[in-house]
Design a protein around this motif. Structure first.
Motif, short mmCIF file in Angstrom:
data_model
loop_
_atom_site.label_atom_id
_atom_site.label_comp_id
_atom_site.label_asym_id
_atom_site.label_seq_id
_atom_site.Cartn_x
_atom_site.Cartn_y
_atom_site.Cartn_z
N ASN A 68 0.78 -1.36 -0.13
CA ASN A 68 0.10 -0.05 -0.01
C ASN A 68 1.06 1.25 0.15
O ASN A 68 1.57 1.38 0.87
CB ASN A 68 -1.03 -0.14 1.32
CG ASN A 68 -1.65 1.25 1.32
OD1 ASN A 68 -1.68 2.05 2.24
ND2 ASN A 68 -2.51 1.35 0.26
N PHE A 69 0.85 2.07 -1.14
CA PHE A 69 1.67 3.26 -1.39
C PHE A 69 0.69 4.54 -1.04
O PHE A 69 1.46 5.69 -0.85
CB PHE A 69 2.41 3.30 -2.60
CG PHE A 69 3.59 2.49 -2.79
CD1 PHE A 69 4.82 3.13 -2.71
CD2 PHE A 69 3.31 1.19 -3.34
CE1 PHE A 69 5.94 2.35 -2.76
CE2 PHE A 69 4.58 0.36 -3.25
CZ PHE A 69 5.70 0.84 -3.10
N GLY A 70 -0.47 4.50 -1.07
CA GLY A 70 -1.47 5.46 -0.80
C GLY A 70 -2.08 5.94 -2.08
O GLY A 70 -1.70 5.61 -3.25
N LYS A 71 -3.25 6.55 -1.94
CA LYS A 71 -3.92 6.95 -3.10
C LYS A 71 -3.23 7.86 -4.03
O LYS A 71 -3.27 7.83 -5.20
CB LYS A 71 -5.23 7.69 -2.69
CG LYS A 71 -6.24 7.95 -3.99
CD LYS A 71 -7.57 8.69 -3.26
CE LYS A 71 -8.54 9.05 -4.56
NZ LYS A 71 -9.56 9.64 -4.01
N GLU A 72 -2.38 8.80 -3.44
CA GLU A 72 -1.61 10.10 -4.15
C GLU A 72 -0.87 9.01 -5.32
O GLU A 72 -0.46 9.28 -6.42
CB GLU A 72 -0.91 10.84 -3.38
CG GLU A 72 -1.54 11.98 -2.65
CD GLU A 72 -2.39 12.52 -3.50
OE1 GLU A 72 -1.92 12.71 -4.65
OE2 GLU A 72 -3.72 13.23 -3.24
N SER A 73 -0.15 8.02 -4.81
CA SER A 73 0.82 7.23 -5.54
C SER A 73 0.05 6.21 -6.65
O SER A 73 0.36 6.21 -8.12
CB SER A 73 1.55 6.41 -4.72
OG SER A 73 2.50 6.73 -3.94
N SER A 80 0.11 7.91 -15.24
CA SER A 80 1.43 7.48 -16.04
C SER A 80 1.12 6.44 -17.05
O SER A 80 1.88 6.70 -18.20
CB SER A 80 2.53 7.30 -15.14
OG SER A 80 2.76 8.13 -14.18
N ASN A 81 0.13 5.92 -16.86
CA ASN A 81 -0.02 4.80 -17.70
C ASN A 81 -1.29 4.94 -18.82
O ASN A 81 -1.95 3.98 -19.33
CB ASN A 81 -0.17 3.30 -17.00
CG ASN A 81 1.15 2.94 -16.51
OD1 ASN A 81 2.05 2.21 -17.37
ND2 ASN A 81 1.34 3.34 -15.18
N GLU A 169 4.80 15.93 -15.12
CA GLU A 169 6.06 16.71 -15.12
C GLU A 169 6.58 17.12 -13.55
O GLU A 169 7.68 17.46 -13.21
CB GLU A 169 6.14 17.81 -15.86
CG GLU A 169 6.24 17.43 -17.39
CD GLU A 169 6.26 18.58 -18.16
OE1 GLU A 169 6.27 19.56 -17.85
OE2 GLU A 169 6.24 18.51 -19.54
N LEU A 170 5.54 16.83 -12.58
CA LEU A 170 5.87 17.13 -11.37
C LEU A 170 6.18 15.78 -10.55
O LEU A 170 5.05 15.34 -9.66
CB LEU A 170 4.68 18.08 -10.66
CG LEU A 170 4.18 19.12 -11.31
CD1 LEU A 170 2.86 19.67 -10.85
CD2 LEU A 170 5.31 20.14 -11.34
N PRO A 171 7.29 15.26 -10.56
CA PRO A 171 7.39 13.92 -9.76
C PRO A 171 7.72 13.99 -8.36
O PRO A 171 8.59 13.04 -7.86
CB PRO A 171 8.82 13.51 -10.84
CG PRO A 171 9.23 14.63 -10.94
CD PRO A 171 8.37 15.77 -11.00
N GLU A 172 7.25 14.75 -7.85
CA GLU A 172 7.48 14.96 -6.37
C GLU A 172 6.99 13.92 -5.62
O GLU A 172 6.07 13.04 -6.00
CB GLU A 172 6.96 16.28 -5.79
CG GLU A 172 5.56 16.63 -5.96
CD GLU A 172 5.43 17.87 -6.04
OE1 GLU A 172 4.56 18.17 -5.11
OE2 GLU A 172 5.91 18.70 -6.72
N CYS A 295 14.82 10.45 -3.19
CA CYS A 295 14.41 9.99 -4.58
C CYS A 295 14.12 8.65 -4.63
O CYS A 295 14.38 7.67 -5.61
CB CYS A 295 15.83 10.18 -5.29
SG CYS A 295 16.25 11.92 -5.42
N ARG A 296 13.17 7.93 -3.64
CA ARG A 296 12.85 6.93 -3.86
C ARG A 296 11.41 6.77 -4.52
O ARG A 296 10.97 7.72 -5.02
CB ARG A 296 12.20 6.22 -2.22
CG ARG A 296 13.21 6.16 -1.45
CD ARG A 296 12.97 5.35 -0.05
NE ARG A 296 13.87 4.94 0.90
CZ ARG A 296 13.68 4.66 2.19
NH1 ARG A 296 12.42 4.84 2.77
NH2 ARG A 296 14.48 4.45 2.89
N PRO A 297 11.16 5.58 -5.36
CA PRO A 297 10.06 5.61 -6.36
C PRO A 297 8.92 5.83 -5.63
O PRO A 297 8.65 5.47 -4.48
CB PRO A 297 10.22 4.14 -6.83
CG PRO A 297 10.96 3.54 -5.81
CD PRO A 297 11.90 4.55 -5.20
N ILE A 298 8.10 6.32 -6.30
CA ILE A 298 6.54 6.83 -5.71
C ILE A 298 5.85 5.67 -5.74
O ILE A 298 4.87 5.57 -4.83
CB ILE A 298 5.78 7.80 -6.94
CG1 ILE A 298 6.69 9.29 -7.02
CG2 ILE A 298 4.39 8.06 -6.30
CD1 ILE A 298 6.04 10.17 -7.94
#
Length: 309
Positions: A68-73, A80-81, A169-172, A295-298
């Motif tokens: 579970n990474f969360g809804k934002e992820s 992205s897909n 383009e905002l990969p925060e 810089c961990r993956p989202i």
């Protein structure tokens, strides 16, 4: 419009996804669309149900996270897909009425806006406490932030691909999508609707989680809390200095000894509390810097059928 991509974040929605897809297929029967379910590490049979739907519907795609990474992820992964000329973002619980999608599409195709989003005009079914805090959040956020959130704004929206590309383009790592959608700009049309109850299951958002999410949103789009801490510290320092001068003058003129244990303790506790609050505010911003710097993956995908295209 050649293709509409519908991005649907899912967390423990095994009872909802079938009903959701049935409703979408009924309403969008005249449209060319794909549904991208993003399974956000559900602990129930959500993934199994989605896989069954994908096996019997060629336009159903899915991504499943490793945890579970969360809804934002999940939102970021889905966007992205998405391959459509238009991209729709909505929840699986049918609280975002699919009947609004054709109207949204028509508005964009007519050139009225780049984004058509839905906002709730009522909070029927929610607790009074949650409704009060929600209204307070929008008022506070709009006062301290450089962007403006429409009260009742939801994630439910249809966007042109150019808008989606701008958001991507905002990969925060620390994401607050409501704010990001506003920050990128573009012409937005808002469609009001009455709040709808969940079709099945229970919301995964507790009051504590909503409060945390609100704090994340404020921290993500303004540094005003840091400015408030500076002003508060300055004011208290001036007051303390003036009080110290007053005590010295009083002693020199009247030889009056300083008294009042309770007063002293109250002042110490007040100043100590404010210092801890200030450290907490600073720590929150440092936390964001720390997580972004790693810089961990989202998100991490465990399995998907997108590669089967």
């Amino acid at each position: 419009m050649d293709l509409l991509s519908i991005v649907v974040p899912c967390y423990n929605e095994e009872e909802s996804v079938k009903l959701f897809l049935s409703e979408i297929q009924s309403i969008l029967s005249d449209y060319n669309f794909e549904v991208i379910f993003v399974n956000d590490g559900s602990s129930d049979d959500t993934l199994k149900v989605i896989k069954d739907l994908a096996d019997s519907n060629s336009n159903v795609k899915y991504l499943s996270f490793s945890r579970n990474f969360g809804k934002e992820s999940a939102i970021y992964a889905g966007l992205s897909n998405a391959n459509g000329d238009l991209v729709c973002l909505m929840d699986a619980d049918l609280q975002h009425p699919p009947r609004l999608i054709p109207e949204m599409i028509e508005s964009i195709c007519a050139g009225e806006a780049d984004v058509v989003a839905a906002r709730r005009t009522s909070r029927k079914g929610e607790s009074m406490l949650k409704s009060i805090f929600s209204r307070m959040f929008y008022k506070v956020f709009n006062r301290v932030s450089q962007i403006t959130l429409v009260e009742g704004a939801t994630d439910f929206r249809v966007m042109k691909k150019v808008v989606v590309d701008a958001v991507l383009e905002l990969p925060e790592y620390n994401r607050f999508s409501k704010g990001l959608f506003q920050w990128v700009g573009f012409e937005t049309k808002w469609i009001p609707y009455e709040n709808v109850e969940r079709v099945a299951g229970e919301s995964a958002w507790s009051f504590r989680q909503l409060m945390k999410y609100s704090i994340e949103g404020v921290v993500a789009f303004t540094t005003i809390p840091l400015t408030i801490v500076i002003f508060l510290g300055t004011i208290l320092s001036v007051v303390a200095l003036l009080y110290m001068i007053f005590i010295i003058i009083k002693y020199l003129i009247y030889s009056d000894p300083v008294q009042g244990f309770a007063t002293t303790m109250s002042a110490i506790l007040l100043l100590g509390g404010i210092q801890l609050l200030s450290i907490g505010v600073l720590g929150k911003y440092l936390e964001k810097t720390y997580t972004e710097a790693k810089c961990r993956p989202i998100y991490i995908v465990r399995e998907s059928n997108l590669d089967e295209e």
